[in-house]
Motif scaffolding. Sequence first.
Motif, PDB file in Angstrom:
ATOM      1  N   LEU A 119     -33.361  20.630 -15.530  1.00  0.00           N
ATOM      2  CA  LEU A 119     -33.586  22.043 -15.863  1.00  0.00           C
ATOM      3  C   LEU A 119     -34.242  22.784 -14.702  1.00  0.00           C
ATOM      4  CD1 LEU A 119     -34.804  21.705 -19.573  1.00  0.00           C
ATOM      5  CD2 LEU A 119     -32.589  22.560 -18.770  1.00  0.00           C
ATOM      6  N   ARG A 120     -35.220  22.140 -14.057  1.00  0.00           N
ATOM      7  CA  ARG A 120     -35.916  22.775 -12.933  1.00  0.00           C
ATOM      8  C   ARG A 120     -34.962  23.018 -11.762  1.00  0.00           C
ATOM      9  NH1 ARG A 120     -38.747  20.846  -8.215  1.00  0.00           N
ATOM     10  NH2 ARG A 120     -37.968  18.759  -8.682  1.00  0.00           N
ATOM     11  N   LEU A 121     -34.234  21.990 -11.354  1.00  0.00           N
ATOM     12  CA  LEU A 121     -33.350  22.116 -10.195  1.00  0.00           C
ATOM     13  C   LEU A 121     -32.128  22.978 -10.503  1.00  0.00           C
ATOM     14  CD1 LEU A 121     -33.470  18.461  -8.830  1.00  0.00           C
ATOM     15  CD2 LEU A 121     -34.772  20.444  -8.058  1.00  0.00           C
ATOM     16  N   ARG A 122     -31.626  22.889 -11.715  1.00  0.00           N
ATOM     17  CA  ARG A 122     -30.466  23.701 -12.102  1.00  0.00           C
ATOM     18  C   ARG A 122     -30.820  25.190 -12.100  1.00  0.00           C
ATOM     19  NH1 ARG A 122     -25.606  23.236 -14.354  1.00  0.00           N
ATOM     20  NH2 ARG A 122     -24.899  24.894 -15.725  1.00  0.00           N
ATOM     21  N   ALA A 123     -32.012  25.498 -12.592  1.00  0.00           N
ATOM     22  CA  ALA A 123     -32.449  26.900 -12.581  1.00  0.00           C
ATOM     23  C   ALA A 123     -32.504  27.427 -11.152  1.00  0.00           C
ATOM     24  CB  ALA A 123     -33.809  27.020 -13.257  1.00  0.00           C
ATOM     25  N   ARG A 124     -32.958  26.597 -10.234  1.00  0.00           N
ATOM     26  CA  ARG A 124     -33.030  27.023  -8.840  1.00  0.00           C
ATOM     27  C   ARG A 124     -31.637  27.173  -8.234  1.00  0.00           C
ATOM     28  NH1 ARG A 124     -38.200  23.936  -5.984  1.00  0.00           N
ATOM     29  NH2 ARG A 124     -39.795  24.869  -7.339  1.00  0.00           N
ATOM     30  N   ALA A 125     -30.771  26.191  -8.499  1.00  0.00           N
ATOM     31  CA  ALA A 125     -29.411  26.265  -7.953  1.00  0.00           C
ATOM     32  C   ALA A 125     -28.683  27.508  -8.454  1.00  0.00           C
ATOM     33  CB  ALA A 125     -28.640  25.003  -8.320  1.00  0.00           C
ATOM     34  N   SER A 126     -28.921  27.881  -9.697  1.00  0.00           N
ATOM     35  CA  SER A 126     -28.239  29.038 -10.289  1.00  0.00           C
ATOM     36  C   SER A 126     -28.689  30.350  -9.650  1.00  0.00           C
ATOM     37  CB  SER A 126     -28.494  29.080 -11.796  1.00  0.00           C
ATOM     38  OG  SER A 126     -28.011  27.900 -12.415  1.00  0.00           O
ATOM     39  N   LYS A 127     -29.875  30.342  -9.039  1.00  0.00           N
ATOM     40  CA  LYS A 127     -30.398  31.569  -8.426  1.00  0.00           C
ATOM     41  C   LYS A 127     -29.894  31.792  -7.006  1.00  0.00           C
ATOM     42  CE  LYS A 127     -34.740  31.227 -11.025  1.00  0.00           C
ATOM     43  NZ  LYS A 127     -36.192  30.902 -10.925  1.00  0.00           N
ATOM     44  N   LEU A 128     -29.204  30.805  -6.444  1.00  0.00           N
ATOM     45  CA  LEU A 128     -28.653  30.982  -5.099  1.00  0.00           C
ATOM     46  C   LEU A 128     -27.622  32.099  -5.110  1.00  0.00           C
ATOM     47  CD1 LEU A 128     -28.184  27.295  -3.901  1.00  0.00           C
ATOM     48  CD2 LEU A 128     -29.482  29.056  -2.691  1.00  0.00           C
ATOM     49  N   ARG A 129     -27.848  33.123  -4.332  1.00  0.00           N
ATOM     50  CA  ARG A 129     -26.862  34.198  -4.268  1.00  0.00           C
ATOM     51  C   ARG A 129     -25.719  33.785  -3.349  1.00  0.00           C
ATOM     52  NH1 ARG A 129     -27.369  38.329  -0.055  1.00  0.00           N
ATOM     53  NH2 ARG A 129     -28.998  37.757   1.442  1.00  0.00           N
ATOM     54  N   VAL A 130     -24.568  34.374  -3.565  1.00  0.00           N
ATOM     55  CA  VAL A 130     -23.376  34.081  -2.779  1.00  0.00           C
ATOM     56  C   VAL A 130     -23.087  35.286  -1.884  1.00  0.00           C
ATOM     57  CG1 VAL A 130     -20.931  33.493  -2.841  1.00  0.00           C
ATOM     58  CG2 VAL A 130     -22.480  32.604  -4.605  1.00  0.00           C
ATOM     59  N   LEU A 131     -23.030  35.045  -0.583  1.00  0.00           N
ATOM     60  CA  LEU A 131     -22.788  36.128   0.358  1.00  0.00           C
ATOM     61  C   LEU A 131     -21.365  36.657   0.215  1.00  0.00           C
ATOM     62  CD1 LEU A 131     -24.427  34.964   3.708  1.00  0.00           C
ATOM     63  CD2 LEU A 131     -25.274  36.668   2.101  1.00  0.00           C
ATOM     64  N   SER A 132     -21.224  37.941   0.472  1.00  0.00           N
ATOM     65  CA  SER A 132     -19.895  38.540   0.492  1.00  0.00           C
ATOM     66  C   SER A 132     -19.333  38.476   1.905  1.00  0.00           C
ATOM     67  CB  SER A 132     -19.968  39.995   0.026  1.00  0.00           C
ATOM     68  OG  SER A 132     -20.876  40.730   0.843  1.00  0.00           O
ATOM     69  N   ARG A 133     -18.022  38.475   1.977  1.00  0.00           N
ATOM     70  CA  ARG A 133     -17.357  38.457   3.276  1.00  0.00           C
ATOM     71  C   ARG A 133     -17.541  39.795   3.984  1.00  0.00           C
ATOM     72  NH1 ARG A 133     -15.001  33.457   4.951  1.00  0.00           N
ATOM     73  NH2 ARG A 133     -14.275  32.339   3.095  1.00  0.00           N
ATOM     74  N   GLY A 134     -17.539  39.752   5.298  1.00  0.00           N
ATOM     75  CA  GLY A 134     -17.656  40.987   6.051  1.00  0.00           C
ATOM     76  C   GLY A 134     -18.234  40.739   7.419  1.00  0.00           C
ATOM     77  N   ALA A 135     -18.057  41.708   8.294  1.00  0.00           N
ATOM     78  CA  ALA A 135     -18.576  41.600   9.660  1.00  0.00           C
ATOM     79  C   ALA A 135     -19.922  42.290   9.754  1.00  0.00           C
ATOM     80  CB  ALA A 135     -17.583  42.214  10.643  1.00  0.00           C
ATOM     81  N   GLY A 136     -20.746  41.831  10.695  1.00  0.00           N
ATOM     82  CA  GLY A 136     -22.057  42.426  10.892  1.00  0.00           C
ATOM     83  C   GLY A 136     -22.525  42.207  12.313  1.00  0.00           C
ATOM     84  N   GLU A 137     -23.745  42.624  12.573  1.00  0.00           N
ATOM     85  CA  GLU A 137     -24.286  42.539  13.923  1.00  0.00           C
ATOM     86  C   GLU A 137     -25.038  41.231  14.161  1.00  0.00           C
ATOM     87  OE1 GLU A 137     -28.429  44.896  12.825  1.00  0.00           O
ATOM     88  OE2 GLU A 137     -26.854  45.920  13.933  1.00  0.00           O
ATOM     89  N   HIS A 138     -25.036  40.337  13.174  1.00  0.00           N
ATOM     90  CA  HIS A 138     -25.793  39.104  13.281  1.00  0.00           C
ATOM     91  C   HIS A 138     -25.057  38.056  14.121  1.00  0.00           C
ATOM     92  CE1 HIS A 138     -27.640  41.110   9.902  1.00  0.00           C
ATOM     93  NE2 HIS A 138     -28.616  40.210   9.871  1.00  0.00           N
ATOM     94  N   THR A 139     -25.859  37.138  14.676  1.00  0.00           N
ATOM     95  CA  THR A 139     -25.329  35.993  15.414  1.00  0.00           C
ATOM     96  C   THR A 139     -25.286  34.785  14.489  1.00  0.00           C
ATOM     97  OG1 THR A 139     -26.232  36.804  17.498  1.00  0.00           O
ATOM     98  CG2 THR A 139     -25.686  34.460  17.386  1.00  0.00           C
ATOM     99  N   LEU A 140     -24.213  34.016  14.579  1.00  0.00           N
ATOM    100  CA  LEU A 140     -24.072  32.810  13.776  1.00  0.00           C
ATOM    101  C   LEU A 140     -24.445  31.595  14.619  1.00  0.00           C
ATOM    102  CD1 LEU A 140     -23.106  31.376  11.158  1.00  0.00           C
ATOM    103  CD2 LEU A 140     -20.825  31.274  12.211  1.00  0.00           C
ATOM    104  N   LEU A 141     -25.433  30.815  14.134  1.00  0.00           N
ATOM    105  CA  LEU A 141     -25.826  29.558  14.774  1.00  0.00           C
ATOM    106  C   LEU A 141     -25.462  28.431  13.827  1.00  0.00           C
ATOM    107  CD1 LEU A 141     -29.424  30.546  16.007  1.00  0.00           C
ATOM    108  CD2 LEU A 141     -27.266  30.732  17.276  1.00  0.00           C
ATOM    109  N   THR A 142     -24.759  27.419  14.319  1.00  0.00           N
ATOM    110  CA  THR A 142     -24.315  26.337  13.450  1.00  0.00           C
ATOM    111  C   THR A 142     -24.747  24.985  13.994  1.00  0.00           C
ATOM    112  OG1 THR A 142     -22.194  26.130  14.605  1.00  0.00           O
ATOM    113  CG2 THR A 142     -22.281  27.647  12.730  1.00  0.00           C
ATOM    114  N   ALA A 143     -24.890  24.037  13.070  1.00  0.00           N
ATOM    115  CA  ALA A 143     -25.154  22.654  13.445  1.00  0.00           C
ATOM    116  C   ALA A 143     -23.851  21.993  13.862  1.00  0.00           C
ATOM    117  CB  ALA A 143     -25.791  21.907  12.277  1.00  0.00           C
TER     118      ALA A 143
END
Length: 580
Positions: A16-40
């Motif tokens: 219940l604790r972890l599921r409540a947290r997982a459910s609160k993760l927002r999902v980003l929308s697609r689109g371009a922006g001025e941010h830089t993407l850093l990846t592993a």
Amino acid sequence: MILSVVVVLVVLLDVLRLRARASKLRVLSRGAGEHTLLTATGVHPEGSWATDDDLVDLVPRDLPVVAALDLLGAVDPGGYREDRWARGISASQAVLVREKYREDVNPDDPTEFVAYVRRVKDHVHAKVDIAVAPGLEAGPYDLGYRAATLRQIGKRPSLWIAGSVLGYAAVLGALVTDWRWGLVALAVYSAHPLLVFAGTPLRPRDLWVPRVLRTPHLWFKTSGGRKSTAEKRQAARLEQAAPWYEQNRDRNFHEPPRENCPSCGGTELSRWVTAHDLVQRKPGTFTMDRCVRCGHVWQNPRLTEEGLGFYYRDFYDGLGETSAEAVFSGKTEPYYGRARMVEPFVKPARWLDVGSGHAHFCLGAKEVLPGTRFDGLDQGAAIEDAARLGRIENAYRGSFKDFAGELQGRYDVISMHHYLEHVRDPWEELDIAADVLPDGGYLLIELPDPEWRLGRLFGQYWMPWFQPQHQHMMPIGNLEKTLAERGLTTVATEREEAHLCNDFTLALLLWLGDKAPRTPAPWRPEEVRLRRTRSFLVWTFGIPAFFATMLLDQTVNRFLAHRTGTGNAYRLLARKTPRA
């Protein structure tokens, strides 16, 4: 049956604790922006994402189970963005960041992403969030870094292993004692990841791996593993510091003992505490005496100034900076309580916090007094970082005495929170405060209370004795009298309100730390045999005791404070009497 029911209840509560947290993760929308993407390394982004935040940690939908559970165990995504006390966290996959906060990050070390996000989130004005990024494919999860990642987010790998082994053993015990009910416990235990992630934005790619097989493999991987880049740097710093500690480790840093009380001059003294350095484990034995006449408790014989330098070195700064930051950002309610105590008497325009450290108090007090400008003074480098991060306006690095002339008459309130017990001469510090304050200004002090009965009961394991750093412990009556002699009239005190119900738990933590294997340090070069085995055994047996001490703190400890109206600390607010 009882054991099976306990297993089922514990697992479902965690779900219940972890599921409540997982459910609160927002999902980003697609689109371009001025941010830089850093990846592993190995992470595959498809498309781009839009955000208004300064930094967003990107979570792939297919993040592996272990990484996803560790992430949810460390952060509640629902309040993460707005909670300035929530420590920065990362799924160690990718981040979107504005150029202002961009840094180079080692793509092969997952802990570097955590440290990077934490540095950005520490900025008062930075907006940092965590979100699921559709189209982002997770890279390979290297379990060799898991122990280092747990340490980076403030968790002890041996403690995680101990807790996991206890849970696994409970399931096996349920099967042995009653196989029918044991199968129920096993089914619920095995279904834990499925129950956590079903219907949430996360769909781990290895969800099909049976938990009963995954878990023992994790014990093995978590018990060893590679050191992170930061840990390698720390090891190099340890090696560099070793010669200095080797030269100074066996020195006698004590002055001759006093025969009379430094507060009232009384000569009838009682040995009160004999202690060791239970936090850093630096060598030495320290004693505190109590004056029978006035109740003042002080370190006797006290450390020389060189001795204080030896024991303070690498505690708040240097090798110990990360640990100190984690401790002071953990319990925030006292910061609000201190500010609220002043609020009925004055709406300060300017406030100086002496002994401010990382300025966590100022960060919290701004929420109570948004119109107040806070400055901080401390001898450590952390005070300059606090100004850089926006927690204070001005940083004064040095002693209070060094800046007394410059600061005179500039502040409506001066505060000293857990500061006076650290100094060699608290009476001189109070002289300076009385001189710097303008007429009608306020002095707010918070100190450990040496009259708290559990302090005597727990001996050296009562955390506020905190040897060898604490030099003086002043009863509240003594402090009121001392302030009155300097023209400061006490207008309010708080004793029960300043109490933190943690004496039993912290005492156990110190005791276990005393018995557990020691971590490497330049002042303690010897290797501890069977270090990991000893650590595992000590903390495994300590876990049930922690539940007991937390219960004692919320019952016995709280009852004692309420019944006596006192606690393990007190606050005192005094006003400088205007001259006639």
